[in-house]
Design a protein around this motif. Structure first.
Motif, short mmCIF file in Angstrom:
data_model
loop_
_atom_site.label_atom_id
_atom_site.label_comp_id
_atom_site.label_asym_id
_atom_site.label_seq_id
_atom_site.Cartn_x
_atom_site.Cartn_y
_atom_site.Cartn_z
N LEU A 144 21.38 51.82 29.37
CA LEU A 144 21.89 51.46 30.69
C LEU A 144 23.38 51.74 30.77
O LEU A 144 24.12 51.46 29.83
N VAL A 145 23.82 52.28 31.87
CA VAL A 145 25.24 52.46 32.15
C VAL A 145 25.58 51.47 33.25
O VAL A 145 24.97 51.49 34.32
N VAL A 146 26.54 50.60 32.96
CA VAL A 146 26.93 49.58 33.93
C VAL A 146 28.42 49.73 34.20
O VAL A 146 29.22 49.77 33.27
N ARG A 147 28.77 49.83 35.46
CA ARG A 147 30.18 49.90 35.85
C ARG A 147 30.48 48.72 36.77
O ARG A 147 29.84 48.57 37.80
N PHE A 148 31.45 47.92 36.38
CA PHE A 148 31.89 46.80 37.21
C PHE A 148 33.04 47.31 38.07
O PHE A 148 34.10 47.64 37.56
N LEU A 149 32.82 47.37 39.37
CA LEU A 149 33.83 47.90 40.27
C LEU A 149 34.86 46.84 40.66
O LEU A 149 36.03 47.15 40.80
N HIS A 199 43.31 37.40 36.30
CA HIS A 199 42.98 38.78 35.92
C HIS A 199 41.55 38.73 35.39
O HIS A 199 41.32 38.76 34.17
N PRO A 200 40.56 38.60 36.29
CA PRO A 200 39.17 38.41 35.84
C PRO A 200 38.68 39.55 34.96
O PRO A 200 39.01 40.71 35.18
N PHE A 201 37.88 39.19 33.97
CA PHE A 201 37.27 40.17 33.07
C PHE A 201 35.98 39.56 32.54
O PHE A 201 35.77 38.35 32.61
N LEU A 202 35.12 40.39 32.01
CA LEU A 202 33.90 39.93 31.37
C LEU A 202 34.09 40.05 29.88
O LEU A 202 34.31 41.15 29.36
N GLY A 203 34.02 38.95 29.17
CA GLY A 203 34.22 38.98 27.73
C GLY A 203 33.09 39.68 27.01
O GLY A 203 33.29 40.35 26.01
#
Length: 116
Positions: free
Chosen positions: A35-40, A105-109
């Motif tokens: 799977l390729v996931v891009r968080f925009l 500065h939101p991010f997904l760990g």
């Protein structure tokens, strides 16, 4: 936008304050697929954030990789009120009147897909 309501829609129940770690349902995906996931964008949709540390959890703890000479740190937790209009979270110290606004500065760990 990923929310607890969206996760409940396919029958998943969000456990705890962190729905970011999945599992995520991807329609049409099969075991073994790449799977390729891009968080925009990542936009907080809650009024509170959570933080914590304690024995065996967090960077300031002893393990067989990082032995410490003193006792483990005590269990502590924090709730950070989030102001999306100002794009800040506010830290309030548990043991004093100190507080400070922290720019968001939101991010997904981490993220992952669940096994079948």
């Amino acid at each position: 936008m990923l929310t607890a309501k969206l996760l409940k829609r396919p029958g998943l129940k969000v456990v705890g304050p962190n729905p970011l770690t999945g599992p995520f349902y991807v329609e049409g995906a099969e075991p073994g697929d790449t799977l390729v996931v891009r968080f925009l964008t990542i936009d907080p949709n809650t009024k509170e954030g959570f933080g914590g540390a304690g024995p065996g959890f967090g960077a300031l703890n002893s393990s067989h990789y990082t032995p410490m000479l003193g006792e483990s740190i005590p269990t502590k937790s924090w709730v950070y009120p989030i102001d999306t209009a100002e794009n800040v979270a506010t830290f309030h110290a548990n043991d004093s009147n100190f507080s400070v606004k922290i720019p968001l500065h939101p991010f997904l760990g981490m993220r992952g897909s669940g096994a079948r």
